[in-house]
Design an enzyme around this catalytic site. Structure first.
Site, short mmCIF file in Angstrom:
data_model
loop_
_atom_site.label_atom_id
_atom_site.label_comp_id
_atom_site.label_asym_id
_atom_site.label_seq_id
_atom_site.Cartn_x
_atom_site.Cartn_y
_atom_site.Cartn_z
N THR A 114 0.85 -1.21 0.00
CA THR A 114 0.00 0.00 0.00
C THR A 114 0.87 1.25 0.00
O THR A 114 1.97 1.25 0.52
CB THR A 114 -0.92 0.04 1.26
OG1 THR A 114 -1.66 -1.13 1.32
CG2 THR A 114 -1.82 1.24 1.28
N ARG B 273 -13.19 -8.85 -0.97
CA ARG B 273 -12.73 -8.26 0.30
C ARG B 273 -12.26 -6.81 0.04
O ARG B 273 -11.49 -6.55 -0.88
CB ARG B 273 -11.59 -9.08 0.88
CG ARG B 273 -10.99 -8.52 2.18
CD ARG B 273 -9.79 -7.64 1.93
NE ARG B 273 -9.11 -7.26 3.16
CZ ARG B 273 -8.12 -6.39 3.22
NH1 ARG B 273 -7.69 -5.80 2.13
NH2 ARG B 273 -7.55 -6.08 4.36
N GLY C 207 -10.44 -3.60 1.97
CA GLY C 207 -9.70 -3.27 3.19
C GLY C 207 -9.98 -1.86 3.67
O GLY C 207 -11.01 -1.26 3.36
N ASP C 208 -9.01 -1.32 4.40
CA ASP C 208 -9.18 0.03 4.97
C ASP C 208 -8.86 1.13 3.96
O ASP C 208 -9.35 2.26 4.09
CB ASP C 208 -8.26 0.20 6.18
CG ASP C 208 -6.78 -0.04 5.83
OD1 ASP C 208 -6.51 -0.89 4.95
OD2 ASP C 208 -5.91 0.61 6.43
N THR D 255 -1.08 2.19 6.42
CA THR D 255 -0.79 0.94 5.73
C THR D 255 -0.71 -0.13 6.81
O THR D 255 -0.36 0.14 7.95
CB THR D 255 0.56 0.99 4.98
OG1 THR D 255 1.62 1.22 5.91
CG2 THR D 255 0.58 2.08 3.93
N GLY E 120 -5.59 -3.97 7.49
CA GLY E 120 -6.76 -3.17 7.16
C GLY E 120 -7.95 -3.43 8.05
O GLY E 120 -8.66 -2.50 8.46
#
Ligand code: ASP
Length: 414
Positions: free
Chosen positions: A245, A273, A275-276, A296, A299
């Site tokens: 990331t 999926r 993530g954040d 990073t 997540g």
């Protein structure tokens, strides 16, 4: 740092007055002026980024210094790893999901206009950070996901391309093969290379089991046609799925601030999926009155503490960037009731930039190992890398949880 919590609160008051909101009492005005001279110790413009921004930060810094927009400067930094097929954590060449499909996530926030854009689970488009910006500028929405996000991007002229490079595809196949004891991937019964699973003698030493694993995977990597010089790296990416990331925040001389984050997410994740990184408030958050923060790392953990937003709110209430970031990390620690047996598999790095130019990089752990500390890239006229401040001065454990790789085996397969 010369900038106290009280000063910061007062500066916020000054900002409100400058914008024509409310009035200042005489004492406050004086304090605000004092702050002005104190805060000059922080440099503006400034760009901060994750470690993989190092090679791409120079030109965006010049662009920002010459009056370029803060979000455009940040996007120019993250476009570097997005375009780079060798960065297996972002954009083109990112490691795919468990079905071998690259799915990308990104979001951005533009401080001066207080706008945001985001895309999640997007396939076939390399520069998702620019698509996130297009969602912000060209739609009345904030977030698009999956197929709809892809169709929007194509409509806006982004080229469709295969993001799975040959190298990433082979690493993914190796990963499939490694997990193929119970399925139909890998040599079948009719294949001359097929071997009956060997009975593991009770109590076989861990080092022996690890050695066998490495040798078996290196053999498979050769079968897959992975070049000899790339085999070991591929084996490591299978045994210890890498994280990656990139986040970047940029602040100009006028105090305008923006941020963005972009990723291919967790390697071999479940399809769909998210993530954040595309979650505004988790992977990135920017508030023109306060600052910008991004993340990073794990997540799922970051979403649960709304990390980037928590950090901005902490700073709004007077914490320094470092304190604000460490507090968000402590919330992750609290979510696991300080259970170190679990927390050793979690890792998180926050990149924090306050609107006066003060900044911090903080992390849950020191890094992966002594030679790989967590780092933040900074450019405020001088481009540099700085180690983050960790909550725990030790190294995280790779995920998924397996008995730790013995040092002597690691040395052999370095
Ligand atoms: N935060 C990213 C995600 O969970 C992964 C990473 O930063 O390595 O998708």
């Amino acid at each position: 740092m010369a900038f106290s919590r009280r000063d910061f609160v007062k500066t916020s008051v000054l900002g409100a007055v400058a914008a024509g909101v409310g009035t200042l009492a005489q004492g406050e005005e004086l304090a605000a002026q004092q702050h002005e001279s104190q805060s000059s110790s922080y440099k503006r413009p400034i760009i901060i980024a994750a470690h993989n921004g190092f090679n791409y930060i120079e030109d965006p810094y010049t662009f920002l210094k010459n009056g370029g927009d803060t979000l455009d400067a940040a996007l120019r930094v993250v476009k570097g790893p997005e375009d780079d097929p060798k960065d297996t954590s972002v954009g083109l060449g990112g490691l795919p999901n468990e079905e071998g499909v690259v799915e990308l996530d990104s979001c951005c926030m533009h401080g001066p206009t207080r706008r945001a854009g985001s895309v999640g689970g997007m396939r076939n488009i390399k520069n998702v950070s620019l698509v996130a910006k297009a969602v912000m500028t060209d739609t009345g929405h904030v977030m698009l996901v999956g197929e709809g996000a892809e169709r929007f991007a194509v409509a806006r002229g982004f080229p469709r391309e295969n993001l799975l490079t040959d190298h990433s595809r082979k690493i993914w196949l190796l990963w499939k093969e490694y997990h193929s004891n119970n399925d139909w991937w890998g040599p079948g019964l009719a294949d001359p290379r097929w071997q009956a699973p060997q009975e593991q003698p009770e109590g076989k030493p861990q080092s022996e089991l690890w050695r066998e694993r490495f040798l078996r995977l290196e053999e498979h990597a050769a079968d897959l046609g992975i070049a000899p010089e790339l085999r070991r790296e591929a084996v490591y990416k299978v045994l210890f799925p890498p994280t990656g990331t990139i986040h970047c925040s940029a602040l100009n001389e006028k105090g305008e601030i923006s941020g963005c984050t972009t990723t291919s997410g967790l390697a071999y994740k479940l399809p769909g999926r998210v993530g954040d990184s595309p979650i505004i408030g988790a992977g990135c958050y920017t508030d023109q009155d306060v600052g910008s923060a991004g993340a990073t790392g794990s997540g799922e953990e970051n979403i649960k503490v709304a990390g980037a937003h928590t950090i901005i709110e902490n700073m709004r209430h007077g914490m320094t960037p470092k304190e604000a970031g460490l507090d968000a990390l402590q919330r992750i620690v609290r979510n696991y009731n300080h259970d170190m047996k679990k927390l050793q598999f979690v890792d998180m790095v926050y990149y924090v930039l306050r609107k006066d130019g003060a900044y911090a990089g903080v992390s849950l752990w020191t890094g992966y190992e002594a030679s790989k500390p967590h780092q933040i890239v900074v450019h405020d006229g001088t481009r540099r890398v700085e180690n983050t401040t960790p909550v725990f001065q030790a190294f995280s454990h790779d995920f998924p949880p397996e008995p730790k790789l013995p040092a002597e085996v690691k040395k052999q397969f370095e």
